[in-house]
Design an enzyme around this catalytic site. Sequence first.
Site, PDB file in Angstrom:
ATOM      1  N   LEU A 159      -1.303  -9.091   1.043  1.00  0.00           N
ATOM      2  CA  LEU A 159      -1.164  -8.260  -0.169  1.00  0.00           C
ATOM      3  C   LEU A 159      -0.858  -6.835   0.264  1.00  0.00           C
ATOM      4  O   LEU A 159      -1.611  -6.270   1.051  1.00  0.00           O
ATOM      5  CB  LEU A 159      -2.504  -8.188  -0.913  1.00  0.00           C
ATOM      6  CG  LEU A 159      -2.961  -9.278  -1.852  1.00  0.00           C
ATOM      7  CD1 LEU A 159      -4.316  -8.884  -2.416  1.00  0.00           C
ATOM      8  CD2 LEU A 159      -1.955  -9.510  -2.967  1.00  0.00           C
ATOM      9  N   HIS A 160       0.239  -6.273  -0.225  1.00  0.00           N
ATOM     10  CA  HIS A 160       0.456  -4.849   0.074  1.00  0.00           C
ATOM     11  C   HIS A 160       1.326  -4.134  -0.958  1.00  0.00           C
ATOM     12  O   HIS A 160       1.486  -2.922  -0.882  1.00  0.00           O
ATOM     13  CB  HIS A 160       1.074  -4.672   1.458  1.00  0.00           C
ATOM     14  CG  HIS A 160       2.541  -4.982   1.499  1.00  0.00           C
ATOM     15  ND1 HIS A 160       3.026  -6.263   1.465  1.00  0.00           N
ATOM     16  CD2 HIS A 160       3.631  -4.180   1.538  1.00  0.00           C
ATOM     17  CE1 HIS A 160       4.342  -6.241   1.502  1.00  0.00           C
ATOM     18  NE2 HIS A 160       4.745  -4.989   1.542  1.00  0.00           N
ATOM     19  N   ARG A 161       1.896  -4.878  -1.925  1.00  0.00           N
ATOM     20  CA  ARG A 161       2.772  -4.224  -2.916  1.00  0.00           C
ATOM     21  C   ARG A 161       1.972  -3.209  -3.728  1.00  0.00           C
ATOM     22  O   ARG A 161       0.864  -3.534  -4.201  1.00  0.00           O
ATOM     23  CB  ARG A 161       3.326  -5.235  -3.917  1.00  0.00           C
ATOM     24  CG  ARG A 161       4.279  -6.195  -3.384  1.00  0.00           C
ATOM     25  CD  ARG A 161       5.707  -5.739  -3.458  1.00  0.00           C
ATOM     26  NE  ARG A 161       6.404  -6.482  -2.440  1.00  0.00           N
ATOM     27  CZ  ARG A 161       7.202  -5.978  -1.513  1.00  0.00           C
ATOM     28  NH1 ARG A 161       7.470  -4.700  -1.495  1.00  0.00           N
ATOM     29  NH2 ARG A 161       7.761  -6.739  -0.617  1.00  0.00           N
TER      30      ARG A 161
ATOM     31  N   ASP B  10       2.515 -11.317  -1.527  1.00  0.00           N
ATOM     32  CA  ASP B  10       3.432 -10.535  -2.351  1.00  0.00           C
ATOM     33  C   ASP B  10       4.567  -9.973  -1.494  1.00  0.00           C
ATOM     34  O   ASP B  10       5.318  -9.111  -1.927  1.00  0.00           O
ATOM     35  CB  ASP B  10       2.701  -9.419  -3.114  1.00  0.00           C
ATOM     36  CG  ASP B  10       1.964  -8.443  -2.196  1.00  0.00           C
ATOM     37  OD1 ASP B  10       2.131  -8.512  -0.953  1.00  0.00           O
ATOM     38  OD2 ASP B  10       1.216  -7.606  -2.729  1.00  0.00           O
TER      39      ASP B  10
END
Length: 389
Positions: free
Chosen positions: A222-224, A300
């Site tokens: 997850l990093h968006r 993501d």
Amino acid sequence: MSNSAAPNRNPRAGGILCVVGARPNFMKIAPIMAALKGAGPIPARLLHTGQHYDAAMNQQFFRELGIPLPDLNLEVGSASHAVQTAEIMRRFEPVLDAECPAAVLVVGDVNSTIACALVAAKKGVPVVHVEAGLRSFDRTMPEEINRVLTDQISDLLFTTERNARENLLREGVAEPRIHFVGNVMIDTLHRNLERAVPAAQTLGTSAGGLAGCAEGYGVLTLHRPSNVDDPYVLRTLLGMVREISDRLPLVFPLHPRTRAQIGRHGLETLLDSQNLLVLPPLGYLQMLGLMREARLVLTDSGGIQEETTALGVPCITLRNNTERPITVTEGTNTVVGQDPARIGAAVAEVLATGGKGGRVPEFWDGRAAVRIAGILRRWLEDTAARQVA
Ligand code: UD1
């Protein structure tokens, strides 16, 4: 910043100046640098903007993927989008003047991509964009802005899937500029699959690892900004992750942006589960080994949607859209958004059925960079011939 100013007459003039900046760029540039060196070599130099700089986000990839060390580094670091983009442009201009390349080659959709493309285009230096024409049609994504603008000012556009051409034609890009060559990220995957670190090594040797999870494991990334910058969304997703980890142990390599947001909002306790293994950002070979053996991947990331399709591993994408639709229509990807009920249902489906089958898309065959080098070689010859005439 190094080599920022040099006399204009340059013995290296006429080659390709390749640009990288952030982690997903490195897997894309590795096969391109190798192919440019191959039969009928094309002179090429590598410039790093310094957008990503931590060893785990940067140097490790150069080592593992055998990417030549950058000839030039702008050392720009982190900042807001405007400042980061502007700073790359400001530092790139004198370097470009000194280098006098025949073209600037940019990859992907990060801030470094648009910043360097824009400087080159304004100076009349041809721009080559690798991974052109992908569209999420979601302008709230910073990358979508970078994609649309870079493609508008590119002279040669290399695409990974056929529908990218339709997107480009719709936006008025001249057809002869577009070349469907396949996926350089998958070139890198092919080249490194045998060297991938076995998952047991990553799971077992980490402190408090997941060793012994007989039912398998899932991988989460997850990093968006849309998932991690809003504390409500982040809290909801991490709550969901905890629930999923009760059904399937999860490995969660934590991106620095995500780690920072979790700390800022005091959400660390949500990571406190014996079935959730939180790790620092992993190197390419470790991540590849983990994904290859996973029962499913929740992500993501754009690149991971493609890598799981190439590996035949089910992917559940925690976004409302994808700019890589072929991973859904032909590959193993299902786009579910941020709604916990939909995410939970998708995970249950994969665990019950093994996930939808998929096939590897056309030209994701390990030869994309060789095709790019061939087209670039002809283009350079044609350009030289036009200049003589
Ligand atoms: C960038 C790309 C994104 C890509 C991602 C992969 C843009 C607009 N976004 O997002 O498309 O999917 O890289 O990682 O270009 N940081 C560190 N160490 C580093 C780099 C960053 O700690 O080496 C931290 C900093 O706090 C920084 C934050 O991560 O502010 C975000 O970095 P940034 O490069 O702005 O964007 P990413 O989220 O990494």
